[in-house]
Write a protein that holds these residues in place. Sequence first.
Motif, PDB file in Angstrom:
ATOM      1  N   ILE A 337       0.837  -1.208   0.000  1.00  0.00           N
ATOM      2  CA  ILE A 337       0.000   0.000   0.000  1.00  0.00           C
ATOM      3  C   ILE A 337       0.867   1.251   0.000  1.00  0.00           C
ATOM      4  N   LEU A 338       1.845   1.316   0.890  1.00  0.00           N
ATOM      5  CA  LEU A 338       2.670   2.513   1.022  1.00  0.00           C
ATOM      6  C   LEU A 338       3.487   2.778  -0.237  1.00  0.00           C
ATOM      7  N   VAL A 339       4.006   1.733  -0.837  1.00  0.00           N
ATOM      8  CA  VAL A 339       4.759   1.904  -2.092  1.00  0.00           C
ATOM      9  C   VAL A 339       3.847   2.454  -3.178  1.00  0.00           C
ATOM     10  N   ASN A 340       2.642   1.919  -3.283  1.00  0.00           N
ATOM     11  CA  ASN A 340       1.716   2.393  -4.325  1.00  0.00           C
ATOM     12  C   ASN A 340       1.211   3.807  -4.045  1.00  0.00           C
ATOM     13  N   LEU A 341       1.073   4.166  -2.767  1.00  0.00           N
ATOM     14  CA  LEU A 341       0.702   5.541  -2.435  1.00  0.00           C
ATOM     15  C   LEU A 341       1.844   6.522  -2.708  1.00  0.00           C
ATOM     16  N   SER A 342       3.049   5.997  -2.885  1.00  0.00           N
ATOM     17  CA  SER A 342       4.224   6.840  -3.088  1.00  0.00           C
ATOM     18  C   SER A 342       4.525   7.102  -4.557  1.00  0.00           C
TER      19      SER A 342
END
Length: 393
Positions: A337-342
């Motif tokens: 999730i965090l990678v895709n939000l980045s």
Amino acid sequence: MKNLRLILIYTLTFLTTQSFAQSAQNKKLFKQAFAEAAAQYKVLAQNLPADKFPKTYFPKTDKYEWSGSGWWCSGFYPGSLLYIYEQTKDQATLTEANRILKVLEKEKFNTSTHDLGFMMFCSFGNAKDIDPKPEYKEILIQSAKSLASRFDPKVGCIKSWDSNKNEYLVIIDNMMNLELLFWATKITGDSSYYKIAVTHANTTMKNHFRPDYSSYHVINYNATTGEVQQKRTAQGFADESAWARGQAWGLYGYTVMFRETKNPIYLKQAQNIAKFIMSNPNMPADKIPFWDYNAPNIPNALRDASAASVTASALLELAKYSTSKLNKAYFKEAETILVNLSKAPYHAAQGKNGGFIIEHCVGHIPQNTEIDVPLTYADYYYLEGMKRYLAWK
């Protein structure tokens, strides 16, 4: 047999090396994201009226929407500034956080809202840890008193929204405000705050959840008897649907409950909510959920990056309390999730999005407000999630 053992050793070594390399790459990505966030929030601060708080921004018209300090999201702007300062030591973000905290302080006396956890603990609660000042303790204790004033022992909950005389409305979001009460008991020694938090969580666990551990948004209790008289939604698609951010609030809230009480029933509750989210057949491959897991136009329904950011932050904490298998699953889900939000399309380009970090959030589709726009709490929990990832051992 010897060759098989060697193959297994080499395979495990290779996978472990890959995992470490991926983690190092992601940490580099998130450190850069914090640096970019510092620049973004300077843009936001430059446009912000002196006595207002960011609410959202409309890219198509280049217009902002601000709020007063009494809006439930007012704590997220200073909280985000403090998270950014903690990671970057950018002095301008701390200066702006201290300025806006003074505007927010008066809300410690606000007894008309259940959201004082969001408003005061996400702001002054972070400030007491990151940039301590003696007055923060008094501000937070008074905030806890104001929040506790909304508790009714007949119902067993803190009232969320004021409404008709015979209604006592409680929303799943309210689980996020209990952390302030636990802190108040630890600081003052007054156990009443702790008892209110536990009673509220137990009542919510009993009445808000379906057998699959999805959550209703709103429970309407009878104000006189405390009996449940309606289960419905406000911001979701339908009364029986699973509003995405509501599921995230529940996951985060019961993870905090386990941290503060060490009662295994709350750990199990959080893990069951996590299972509902992670195994949901309508969860997209990039793990950024549709605004409601039962939205009628899936796969063309709008995504809600705010629900994703809350979920990621919660899963990283839940992973610490879980067995090895679940630990790895929660960590991997949060990492994805965090990678895709980045990155695009959820991460705004520098200088764009009005200074907000995250794009494509959904506030309240039934009321036709805050649809496919940035939201302050999406930024806040995204930053918190990255902070937790960077601190991961």
